[in-house]
Every structure is written in structure tokens, then in C-alpha cells.
Design an enzyme around this catalytic site. Structure first.
Site, PDB file in Angstrom:
ATOM      1  N   CYS A  54      -6.857   2.926   2.560  1.00  0.00           N
ATOM      2  CA  CYS A  54      -6.316   2.313   3.762  1.00  0.00           C
ATOM      3  C   CYS A  54      -7.231   2.657   4.930  1.00  0.00           C
ATOM      4  CB  CYS A  54      -4.898   2.812   4.026  1.00  0.00           C
ATOM      5  SG  CYS A  54      -4.146   2.026   5.469  1.00  0.00           S
ATOM      6  N   HIS A  66       0.853  -1.183   0.000  1.00  0.00           N
ATOM      7  CA  HIS A  66       0.000   0.000   0.000  1.00  0.00           C
ATOM      8  C   HIS A  66       0.892   1.238   0.000  1.00  0.00           C
ATOM      9  CE1 HIS A  66      -4.163  -1.663   1.112  1.00  0.00           C
ATOM     10  NE2 HIS A  66      -3.401  -2.675   0.761  1.00  0.00           N
TER      11      HIS A  66
END
Length: 284
Positions: free
Chosen positions: A238, A207
Site C-alpha cells: 500500500c 487491501h
């Protein structure tokens, strides 16, 4: 010709599910079809989970029925339990995935059970998949750090990666779930893992929360990994860092792969068309 590096496109499932909100079945089908024409060999198309918990994926069977399948492309689905696996099999999924956490805190927060209990839950999926000759992939989250438990010991992450392979998963996707990874922390993890796990059994799932994802892909390539999860147009987010970028953008991963002189087999013009579809979904 088989490319040097394989991308596992996760936008239609992980990207859209993390994004939140509802996307029409037709839009999901359009996105998957656009990605299918881009040259991916594996696409995570949907998730067969309870619609009570993940309403964004309630139309999983309809999505699978509506896509235009490309020869040689495996369409995957997340299946956390036997019911989900049976639905995925009936819908014509080519492979399935199970998931576990490398941290107890996240396992209890996300799955409401310990890590060991999560393995017991998906054991029937692995047994049924073996009987049906369906490949099973696994996601191992929080391999770098956890918002509940702090930094993850590389030896602990390696232990659970071994367990997933021993259970019958052909590949373990290493999830830097909150984007906490740096080259140093990933290097420590890979040095531990690669002692006795071949790099072709591992995938990177990074990520871009703190902007390090491209560096992590580059380091993984240098350590021998050749599969990466990525999300078209950076779809996703996220949940533990509101407003921060989430899944690493597919095109960014391709740029890193090309910079290393490796092939990926993706048609960039076709990908651009899929990106246009994906960006339209973020404005819904």
C-alpha cells in the site's frame, strides 16, 4: 462445473507493480504459469503502460509471448490509453482493464487529471475494444476513503460505478485502495450500489492494511458479490501506508469462500507451488 465464486488473480500485475523493484521476465512468466495451473479463470498478467512511468511492466509483450496459455483462462492487461490497448491486442491479451478514481484528489495525484477527464482519456479504449470484441473491466479506486479527500461518499462512488458500466465495462472492481474499509463503511457503500447495480457487475478489491480484508470479503459474499481480486501470497503493498500489508492474500480469500460453503475451483496444491514462486520474488 462453474464455481460459485470467481477469483481474479492480480498478483502478476497489481502485486508486482505495487511491490516496487524489478522482477525478471522469466520470473514473471514462471509465476503466471504457476497460477494458470491453479485453476484461475482470469489472471491480470501485466500492464501496457509507458515504461517511463511504470518500468516494472516494460516487458509486457515479452511476458505475454512467453506464458503457457491454458484453455478457458482469460489473460488480462491494464491499458490506460489507446496505444496500450493496441499493444495488448497485438500481444494476445483476452481482455483489458481501465481505471478511474472515486475521489478527485487521488485522480489528480495519480492520473494528473480530473475524474471526468480520465473518462475522456480511456473512451477510445472502450470504443476500440468494442470494435475488436474484447471485454473491458474497470477498476474504481478510493471507494471507501482517500488519503487526499478523506471518506468517500457512497453516492459519489456509486455515480462513477454507474458511469463505468454505462461506458461499456462488464464489471467494476471496487477498490478499497488504502485498506481503510470496515464492515460498516463497506455495508453503506454496497447498500447504495446494489439498489440498481446487479451484484454480478461488481467485484471486491480489498487491501489488508488494517486487517479487515477477510471481513470485507465475507460481507460482500453475504450481499451477493461473487468475484474478488486477490494477490498470490499477498504480493503487493500500500503506497500510502508504508510497511503495511497490501493486496489481500489469495489463500485468505479462498478460506473465507470455503467458510461460507461456496466453491471456488482453485487447486490448492497447485496454488501452494505458485505461492512458493511469489515468495521467492519478494526476496529478490
Amino acid at each position: 462445473m462453474i464455481p460459485d465464486v470467481a477469483l481474479f488473480e492480480v498478483g502478476p500485475r497489481d502485486g508486482l507493480q505495487s511491490r516496487g523493484g524489478m522482477v525478471s521476465t522469466e520470473s514473471k512468466i514462471d509465476l503466471i504459469d504457476g497460477l494458470s495451473r491453479s485453476g484461475f479463470r482470469r489472471i491480470e498478467a501485466t500492464s501496457f503502460v509507458s515504461p517511463r512511468w511504470v518500468p516494472q511492466m516494460a516487458d509486457a509483450a515479452e511476458v505475454m509471448a512467453g506464458i503457457e496459455r491454458c484453455p478457458g483462462l482469460r489473460y488480462a492487461a491494464l491499458t490506460p490509453n489507446l496505444t496500450g490497448f493496441e499493444r495488448a491486442l497485438a500481444a494476445g491479451c483476452d481482455e483489458v482493464a481501465v481505471f478511474a478514481s472515486a475521489s478527485e484528489g487521488f485522480s489528480r495525484a495519480n492520473l494528473n487529471c480530473s475524474i471526468e477527464e480520465s473518462f475522456a482519456r480511456f473512451a477510445p479504449v472502450l470504443a476500440a475494444a468494442k470494435d475488436a470484441d474484447v471485454p473491458v473491466r474497470s477498476y474504481l479506486s478510493m471507494v471507501i476513503a482517500c488519503p487526499f479527500d478523506g471518506p468517500t461518499d457512497p453516492a459519489v462512488a456509486a455515480h462513477w460505478a454507474h458511469r463505468l458500466i454505462e461506458a461499456g465495462c462488464y464489471e467494476v472492481s471496487l477498490g478499497d485502495t488504502i485498506g481503510a474499509g470496515t464492515p460498516d463503511t463497506l455495508d453503506a457503500l454496497l447498500r447504495t450500489l446494489l439498489v440498481d447495480i446487479a451484484p454480478d457487475r461488481l467485484a471486491g478489491h480489498f487491501h489488508d492494511t488494517t486487517g479487515h480484508a477477510a471481513e470485507l470479503v465475507a460481507l460482500s459474499l453475504e450481499r451477493g458479490l461473487r468475484c474478488f481480486d486477490a494477490s498470490v501470497a499477498g504480493l503487493g503493498g500500500c503506497p500510502y501506508a508504508p510497511g503495511a500489508p497490501g493486496n489481500v492474500d489469495t489463500r485468505r480469500v479462498l478460506e473465507v469462500v470455503e467458510a461460507h460453503g461456496l466453491s471456488h475451483g482453485i487447486d490448492l496444491d497447485a496454488l501452494a507451488r505458485a505461492e512458493t514462486i511469489a515468495r521467492g520474488l519478494t526476496r529478490d
